[in-house]
Design an enzyme around this catalytic site. Structure first.
Site, mmCIF file in Angstrom:
data_model
loop_
_atom_site.group_PDB
_atom_site.id
_atom_site.type_symbol
_atom_site.label_atom_id
_atom_site.label_comp_id
_atom_site.label_asym_id
_atom_site.label_seq_id
_atom_site.Cartn_x
_atom_site.Cartn_y
_atom_site.Cartn_z
ATOM 1 N N ASP A 20 1.769 9.305 -7.674
ATOM 2 C CA ASP A 20 0.692 9.820 -8.520
ATOM 3 C C ASP A 20 -0.626 9.129 -8.152
ATOM 4 O O ASP A 20 -1.419 8.775 -9.024
ATOM 5 C CB ASP A 20 1.016 9.593 -9.999
ATOM 6 N N LYS A 42 -4.136 16.361 -6.300
ATOM 7 C CA LYS A 42 -5.422 16.544 -6.963
ATOM 8 C C LYS A 42 -6.138 17.726 -6.310
ATOM 9 O O LYS A 42 -6.174 17.844 -5.081
ATOM 10 C CB LYS A 42 -6.275 15.283 -6.841
ATOM 11 N N ASP A 98 0.842 -1.191 0.000
ATOM 12 C CA ASP A 98 0.000 0.000 0.000
ATOM 13 C C ASP A 98 0.878 1.242 0.000
ATOM 14 O O ASP A 98 1.821 1.354 0.791
ATOM 15 C CB ASP A 98 -0.917 -0.006 1.213
#
Length: 346
Positions: A266, A295, A250
Protein backbone atom coordinates in the site's frame (compact mmCIF):
# COMPACT_ATOMS: atom_id res chain seq x y z
CA UNK A 1 -45.31 4.23 -10.32
CA UNK A 2 -43.86 3.86 -13.77
CA UNK A 3 -42.11 0.99 -15.53
CA UNK A 4 -38.32 1.04 -15.96
CA UNK A 5 -37.78 -2.03 -18.10
CA UNK A 6 -34.31 -2.61 -19.50
CA UNK A 7 -32.77 -0.09 -17.11
CA UNK A 8 -30.05 -1.04 -14.64
CA UNK A 9 -28.74 0.89 -11.65
CA UNK A 10 -25.06 0.89 -10.71
CA UNK A 11 -23.87 2.56 -7.50
CA UNK A 12 -20.44 4.17 -7.18
CA UNK A 13 -18.48 6.67 -5.14
CA UNK A 14 -19.64 10.22 -5.96
CA UNK A 15 -17.32 11.81 -8.48
CA UNK A 16 -16.60 8.52 -10.26
CA UNK A 17 -19.75 8.42 -12.41
CA UNK A 18 -17.89 9.00 -15.69
CA UNK A 19 -15.38 6.25 -14.82
CA UNK A 20 -18.21 3.80 -14.15
CA UNK A 21 -20.05 4.86 -17.32
CA UNK A 22 -16.91 4.22 -19.37
CA UNK A 23 -16.38 0.86 -17.73
CA UNK A 24 -19.99 -0.21 -18.36
CA UNK A 25 -19.71 0.86 -21.99
CA UNK A 26 -16.60 -1.27 -22.49
CA UNK A 27 -17.94 -4.25 -20.54
CA UNK A 28 -21.18 -4.33 -22.50
CA UNK A 29 -19.30 -4.14 -25.78
CA UNK A 30 -17.10 -7.07 -24.73
CA UNK A 31 -20.18 -9.12 -23.82
CA UNK A 32 -22.00 -8.28 -27.05
CA UNK A 33 -24.61 -6.21 -25.21
CA UNK A 34 -25.80 -2.72 -26.06
CA UNK A 35 -27.30 0.31 -24.40
CA UNK A 36 -26.11 3.68 -23.16
CA UNK A 37 -25.19 5.22 -19.79
CA UNK A 38 -26.92 8.10 -18.07
CA UNK A 39 -24.69 9.75 -15.49
CA UNK A 40 -24.82 12.94 -13.45
CA UNK A 41 -21.62 14.18 -11.82
CA UNK A 42 -21.70 13.78 -8.06
CA UNK A 43 -24.90 11.69 -8.00
CA UNK A 44 -23.26 8.48 -6.78
CA UNK A 45 -24.87 6.25 -9.41
CA UNK A 46 -25.16 5.53 -13.13
CA UNK A 47 -28.17 4.27 -15.07
CA UNK A 48 -27.64 1.88 -17.96
CA UNK A 49 -30.54 2.28 -20.38
CA UNK A 50 -32.02 0.00 -23.03
CA UNK A 51 -29.89 -3.04 -22.25
CA UNK A 52 -29.96 -5.46 -25.16
CA UNK A 53 -28.05 -8.68 -24.59
CA UNK A 54 -27.48 -11.15 -21.77
CA UNK A 55 -28.19 -9.39 -18.45
CA UNK A 56 -26.97 -12.38 -16.43
CA UNK A 57 -23.46 -11.92 -17.82
CA UNK A 58 -23.43 -8.33 -16.61
CA UNK A 59 -24.92 -9.19 -13.22
CA UNK A 60 -22.26 -11.80 -12.55
CA UNK A 61 -19.30 -9.83 -13.87
CA UNK A 62 -17.17 -7.87 -11.44
CA UNK A 63 -17.02 -4.12 -12.01
CA UNK A 64 -14.11 -2.04 -10.80
CA UNK A 65 -15.96 1.20 -10.15
CA UNK A 66 -19.46 -0.21 -9.68
CA UNK A 67 -20.36 -1.09 -6.11
CA UNK A 68 -23.50 -2.87 -7.26
CA UNK A 69 -25.41 -3.43 -10.48
CA UNK A 70 -29.00 -4.62 -10.74
CA UNK A 71 -32.10 -4.25 -12.93
CA UNK A 72 -34.87 -1.79 -12.12
CA UNK A 73 -38.54 -2.65 -12.37
CA UNK A 74 -40.14 0.73 -11.63
CA UNK A 75 -39.60 4.30 -10.54
CA UNK A 76 -41.62 6.18 -7.93
CA UNK A 77 -42.11 9.84 -7.14
CA UNK A 78 -44.33 11.98 -4.94
CA UNK A 79 -45.01 9.14 -2.51
CA UNK A 80 -47.69 10.27 -0.07
CA UNK A 81 -46.10 10.93 3.30
CA UNK A 82 -49.01 9.29 5.12
CA UNK A 83 -48.86 6.00 3.16
CA UNK A 84 -45.64 5.43 1.24
CA UNK A 85 -45.94 1.66 1.65
CA UNK A 86 -49.45 1.61 0.23
CA UNK A 87 -48.29 3.45 -2.88
CA UNK A 88 -45.40 1.01 -3.37
CA UNK A 89 -47.34 -2.15 -2.48
CA UNK A 90 -48.73 -3.11 -5.94
CA UNK A 91 -45.20 -3.20 -7.42
CA UNK A 92 -43.75 -5.06 -4.43
CA UNK A 93 -46.52 -7.66 -4.54
CA UNK A 94 -45.96 -8.10 -8.28
CA UNK A 95 -42.20 -8.67 -7.92
CA UNK A 96 -42.10 -10.76 -4.70
CA UNK A 97 -41.34 -12.91 -2.85
CA UNK A 98 -37.89 -11.79 -1.67
CA UNK A 99 -35.24 -13.23 0.62
CA UNK A 100 -33.76 -9.84 1.55
CA UNK A 101 -34.84 -6.21 1.71
CA UNK A 102 -32.27 -3.55 0.82
CA UNK A 103 -33.11 0.10 1.47
CA UNK A 104 -30.48 2.16 -0.32
CA UNK A 105 -29.49 5.75 -1.02
CA UNK A 106 -26.67 7.52 -2.88
CA UNK A 107 -23.39 7.82 -0.98
CA UNK A 108 -23.67 11.61 -0.99
CA UNK A 109 -24.17 14.13 1.81
CA UNK A 110 -27.85 14.47 0.91
CA UNK A 111 -28.21 10.72 0.53
CA UNK A 112 -26.67 9.94 3.91
CA UNK A 113 -29.24 12.22 5.55
CA UNK A 114 -31.84 9.62 4.53
CA UNK A 115 -30.35 6.99 6.84
CA UNK A 116 -32.60 7.85 9.79
CA UNK A 117 -35.72 7.92 7.61
CA UNK A 118 -34.84 4.54 6.10
CA UNK A 119 -34.37 2.95 9.53
CA UNK A 120 -37.90 3.93 10.43
CA UNK A 121 -39.23 2.91 7.03
CA UNK A 122 -37.68 -0.54 7.42
CA UNK A 123 -39.39 -1.03 10.79
CA UNK A 124 -42.73 -0.38 9.09
CA UNK A 125 -42.17 -2.22 5.81
CA UNK A 126 -40.33 -5.38 6.81
CA UNK A 127 -43.04 -6.83 9.12
CA UNK A 128 -45.70 -6.09 6.54
CA UNK A 129 -43.75 -7.89 3.83
CA UNK A 130 -43.24 -10.92 6.08
CA UNK A 131 -46.88 -11.06 7.08
CA UNK A 132 -47.90 -11.04 3.40
CA UNK A 133 -45.37 -13.78 2.58
CA UNK A 134 -43.35 -11.42 0.39
CA UNK A 135 -40.22 -11.58 2.56
CA UNK A 136 -39.21 -15.11 3.41
CA UNK A 137 -36.28 -17.50 3.49
CA UNK A 138 -35.45 -19.54 0.40
CA UNK A 139 -36.66 -16.93 -2.08
CA UNK A 140 -34.25 -16.46 -4.97
CA UNK A 141 -34.29 -12.66 -5.25
CA UNK A 142 -33.67 -9.58 -3.13
CA UNK A 143 -35.64 -6.35 -3.22
CA UNK A 144 -33.89 -3.00 -3.64
CA UNK A 145 -35.66 0.25 -2.85
CA UNK A 146 -33.33 3.05 -3.88
CA UNK A 147 -34.35 6.45 -2.47
CA UNK A 148 -33.07 9.71 -3.94
CA UNK A 149 -35.15 11.50 -1.30
CA UNK A 150 -37.92 10.37 1.03
CA UNK A 151 -40.54 10.40 -1.73
CA UNK A 152 -38.60 9.65 -4.93
CA UNK A 153 -36.63 6.66 -6.11
CA UNK A 154 -36.53 3.33 -7.90
CA UNK A 155 -37.50 -0.30 -7.35
CA UNK A 156 -35.02 -2.99 -8.33
CA UNK A 157 -34.38 -6.70 -7.91
CA UNK A 158 -31.24 -8.83 -7.94
CA UNK A 159 -30.61 -12.58 -7.80
CA UNK A 160 -29.73 -13.71 -4.29
CA UNK A 161 -26.87 -15.79 -5.70
CA UNK A 162 -25.01 -12.60 -6.67
CA UNK A 163 -23.30 -11.33 -3.49
CA UNK A 164 -24.14 -7.65 -3.03
CA UNK A 165 -23.82 -5.66 0.20
CA UNK A 166 -26.66 -3.27 0.97
CA UNK A 167 -25.97 0.04 -0.73
CA UNK A 168 -22.93 -1.53 -2.34
CA UNK A 169 -20.94 -0.90 0.84
CA UNK A 170 -19.53 -3.38 3.36
CA UNK A 171 -19.90 -1.69 6.75
CA UNK A 172 -16.88 -2.28 9.00
CA UNK A 173 -15.79 -1.06 12.42
CA UNK A 174 -12.21 -0.15 13.26
CA UNK A 175 -10.97 -2.14 16.25
CA UNK A 176 -9.44 0.06 18.99
CA UNK A 177 -6.18 -1.89 18.83
CA UNK A 178 -5.68 -1.37 15.08
CA UNK A 179 -2.47 0.58 14.38
CA UNK A 180 -4.12 2.68 11.64
CA UNK A 181 -7.35 3.15 9.70
CA UNK A 182 -5.75 1.46 6.70
CA UNK A 183 -6.59 -1.82 8.42
CA UNK A 184 -10.19 -1.30 7.29
CA UNK A 185 -9.10 -1.09 3.67
CA UNK A 186 -7.36 -4.46 3.82
CA UNK A 187 -10.26 -6.02 5.74
CA UNK A 188 -12.69 -4.85 3.06
CA UNK A 189 -10.38 -6.11 0.31
CA UNK A 190 -10.08 -9.55 1.89
CA UNK A 191 -13.86 -9.78 2.25
CA UNK A 192 -14.36 -8.59 -1.33
CA UNK A 193 -11.96 -11.04 -2.94
CA UNK A 194 -11.65 -13.95 -0.48
CA UNK A 195 -14.69 -13.96 1.80
CA UNK A 196 -14.79 -14.23 5.58
CA UNK A 197 -12.39 -16.12 7.81
CA UNK A 198 -8.79 -17.08 7.28
CA UNK A 199 -8.06 -17.28 3.54
CA UNK A 200 -7.46 -20.91 2.59
CA UNK A 201 -3.91 -21.76 1.59
CA UNK A 202 -2.41 -18.50 2.89
CA UNK A 203 -0.01 -18.94 5.81
CA UNK A 204 2.88 -16.54 5.24
CA UNK A 205 2.83 -12.93 4.05
CA UNK A 206 5.06 -9.94 3.36
CA UNK A 207 3.76 -6.39 3.85
CA UNK A 208 5.81 -3.95 1.75
CA UNK A 209 5.78 -0.41 3.11
CA UNK A 210 4.21 -1.69 6.30
CA UNK A 211 4.55 1.19 8.80
CA UNK A 212 2.73 1.84 11.07
CA UNK A 213 1.35 -1.66 10.58
CA UNK A 214 -2.37 -1.57 9.79
CA UNK A 215 -2.14 -4.15 7.03
CA UNK A 216 0.33 -6.35 8.95
CA UNK A 217 -2.03 -6.30 11.94
CA UNK A 218 -5.00 -7.29 9.80
CA UNK A 219 -3.12 -10.25 8.30
CA UNK A 220 -1.68 -11.35 11.64
CA UNK A 221 -5.06 -11.39 13.35
CA UNK A 222 -6.22 -13.79 10.60
CA UNK A 223 -3.42 -16.14 11.64
CA UNK A 224 -0.82 -15.42 8.96
CA UNK A 225 2.87 -15.20 9.81
CA UNK A 226 3.80 -11.70 8.60
CA UNK A 227 7.03 -9.92 7.71
CA UNK A 228 6.59 -6.13 7.67
CA UNK A 229 9.13 -4.30 5.51
CA UNK A 230 9.64 -0.57 6.13
CA UNK A 231 12.35 1.81 7.31
CA UNK A 232 9.70 3.30 9.60
CA UNK A 233 8.68 1.77 12.89
CA UNK A 234 5.77 -0.60 13.34
CA UNK A 235 3.33 -0.29 16.22
CA UNK A 236 5.04 -1.94 19.20
CA UNK A 237 2.00 -4.12 19.90
CA UNK A 238 2.48 -5.90 16.56
CA UNK A 239 5.87 -7.20 17.69
CA UNK A 240 4.71 -8.13 21.17
CA UNK A 241 1.26 -9.61 20.61
CA UNK A 242 1.18 -10.87 17.01
CA UNK A 243 3.41 -13.03 14.81
CA UNK A 244 4.88 -10.04 12.93
CA UNK A 245 8.57 -9.69 12.12
CA UNK A 246 9.83 -6.19 11.30
CA UNK A 247 12.55 -5.77 8.68
CA UNK A 248 14.03 -2.32 8.10
CA UNK A 249 14.19 -2.14 4.33
CA UNK A 250 12.96 -0.49 1.16
CA UNK A 251 9.75 -1.85 -0.35
CA UNK A 252 11.14 -1.69 -3.89
CA UNK A 253 14.52 -3.35 -3.28
CA UNK A 254 13.97 -5.85 -0.45
CA UNK A 255 13.77 -9.51 -1.44
CA UNK A 256 12.48 -12.48 0.63
CA UNK A 257 14.76 -15.28 1.75
CA UNK A 258 12.18 -17.83 0.62
CA UNK A 259 8.83 -17.70 -1.24
CA UNK A 260 5.73 -16.62 0.67
CA UNK A 261 2.04 -17.22 0.05
CA UNK A 262 1.04 -13.55 -0.13
CA UNK A 263 2.60 -10.13 -0.71
CA UNK A 264 0.64 -6.95 0.05
CA UNK A 265 1.59 -3.37 -0.76
CA UNK A 266 0.00 0.00 0.00
CA UNK A 267 2.87 2.35 -0.82
CA UNK A 268 2.18 5.82 -2.18
CA UNK A 269 3.97 5.87 -5.52
CA UNK A 270 3.36 6.02 -9.24
CA UNK A 271 0.97 3.21 -10.17
CA UNK A 272 3.21 1.91 -12.96
CA UNK A 273 6.08 1.50 -10.49
CA UNK A 274 3.93 -0.34 -7.96
CA UNK A 275 2.52 -2.56 -10.70
CA UNK A 276 6.02 -3.45 -11.94
CA UNK A 277 7.05 -4.36 -8.40
CA UNK A 278 4.09 -6.66 -7.86
CA UNK A 279 4.50 -8.21 -11.29
CA UNK A 280 8.13 -9.01 -10.48
CA UNK A 281 7.20 -10.70 -7.20
CA UNK A 282 4.70 -12.91 -9.00
CA UNK A 283 6.87 -13.68 -12.04
CA UNK A 284 9.88 -14.57 -9.87
CA UNK A 285 7.77 -16.81 -7.70
CA UNK A 286 8.54 -14.81 -4.56
CA UNK A 287 4.82 -14.81 -3.76
CA UNK A 288 1.90 -16.93 -4.98
CA UNK A 289 -0.65 -14.16 -4.56
CA UNK A 290 -0.60 -10.37 -4.29
CA UNK A 291 -2.95 -7.71 -3.01
CA UNK A 292 -2.02 -4.08 -3.66
CA UNK A 293 -3.26 -0.57 -4.34
CA UNK A 294 -2.69 1.47 -7.47
CA UNK A 295 -2.92 5.24 -7.00
CA UNK A 296 -4.76 6.81 -9.94
CA UNK A 297 -4.51 10.17 -11.70
CA UNK A 298 -7.38 12.61 -11.33
CA UNK A 299 -8.21 12.36 -15.04
CA UNK A 300 -8.86 9.17 -17.02
CA UNK A 301 -9.02 7.01 -13.91
CA UNK A 302 -10.89 4.18 -15.57
CA UNK A 303 -8.75 4.25 -18.71
CA UNK A 304 -5.58 4.24 -16.63
CA UNK A 305 -6.92 1.36 -14.52
CA UNK A 306 -7.73 -0.69 -17.59
CA UNK A 307 -4.34 -0.01 -19.18
CA UNK A 308 -2.50 -1.02 -16.00
CA UNK A 309 -4.48 -4.24 -15.55
CA UNK A 310 -3.99 -5.18 -19.20
CA UNK A 311 -0.25 -4.55 -18.83
CA UNK A 312 -0.19 -6.84 -15.79
CA UNK A 313 -2.15 -9.61 -17.53
CA UNK A 314 0.01 -9.41 -20.67
CA UNK A 315 3.22 -9.46 -18.65
CA UNK A 316 2.23 -12.51 -16.63
CA UNK A 317 1.05 -14.30 -19.75
CA UNK A 318 4.38 -13.68 -21.49
CA UNK A 319 6.13 -15.29 -18.54
CA UNK A 320 3.60 -18.13 -18.65
CA UNK A 321 2.27 -17.31 -15.21
CA UNK A 322 -1.43 -18.16 -15.06
CA UNK A 323 -3.34 -15.86 -12.73
CA UNK A 324 -6.76 -14.71 -11.63
CA UNK A 325 -6.81 -10.90 -11.65
CA UNK A 326 -9.56 -8.87 -9.97
CA UNK A 327 -9.79 -5.18 -9.12
CA UNK A 328 -12.21 -2.98 -7.22
CA UNK A 329 -12.63 0.63 -6.17
CA UNK A 330 -13.41 -0.17 -2.55
CA UNK A 331 -15.40 1.95 -0.14
CA UNK A 332 -12.21 2.65 1.82
CA UNK A 333 -10.27 3.55 -1.33
CA UNK A 334 -10.04 7.14 -2.48
CA UNK A 335 -8.09 7.94 -5.65
CA UNK A 336 -6.94 4.34 -6.05
CA UNK A 337 -8.07 0.84 -6.84
CA UNK A 338 -7.27 -2.38 -5.01
CA UNK A 339 -6.01 -5.33 -7.06
CA UNK A 340 -6.01 -9.04 -6.18
CA UNK A 341 -3.83 -11.45 -8.19
CA UNK A 342 -3.81 -15.17 -7.46
CA UNK A 343 -1.43 -17.44 -9.37
CA UNK A 344 -2.75 -20.49 -7.51
CA UNK A 345 -6.06 -20.46 -9.41
CA UNK A 346 -5.62 -19.26 -13.00
Amino acid sequence: MSSSEEVFLALCRPGFESDLAGELTDRCAELGASGYPQATDGSGYVLWNNLQGDPDALLHTGLIFGRSFYPLTATFEDLPEHDRIGALWPELALQGPFAELYLEHPDTNDGRELARFLRGFRKALEPRLRKAGLLRDRADRRLHLFFEDSRTGRVGVSPIEVPLPEGGVTRLRLAPEAPSRSALKLEEAMLRFLGRGKPPGLHTAVDLGAAPGGWSWQLARLGLKVTGVDHGRLDARLLDEYPVRHVSGDAFTWRPERPVDLVVCDVVDKPARTLALMQKWLEQGWARAALFNLKLPMARRYRESRALLERLADGLERRQVGALIQASHLYHDREEITVWVDTRAP
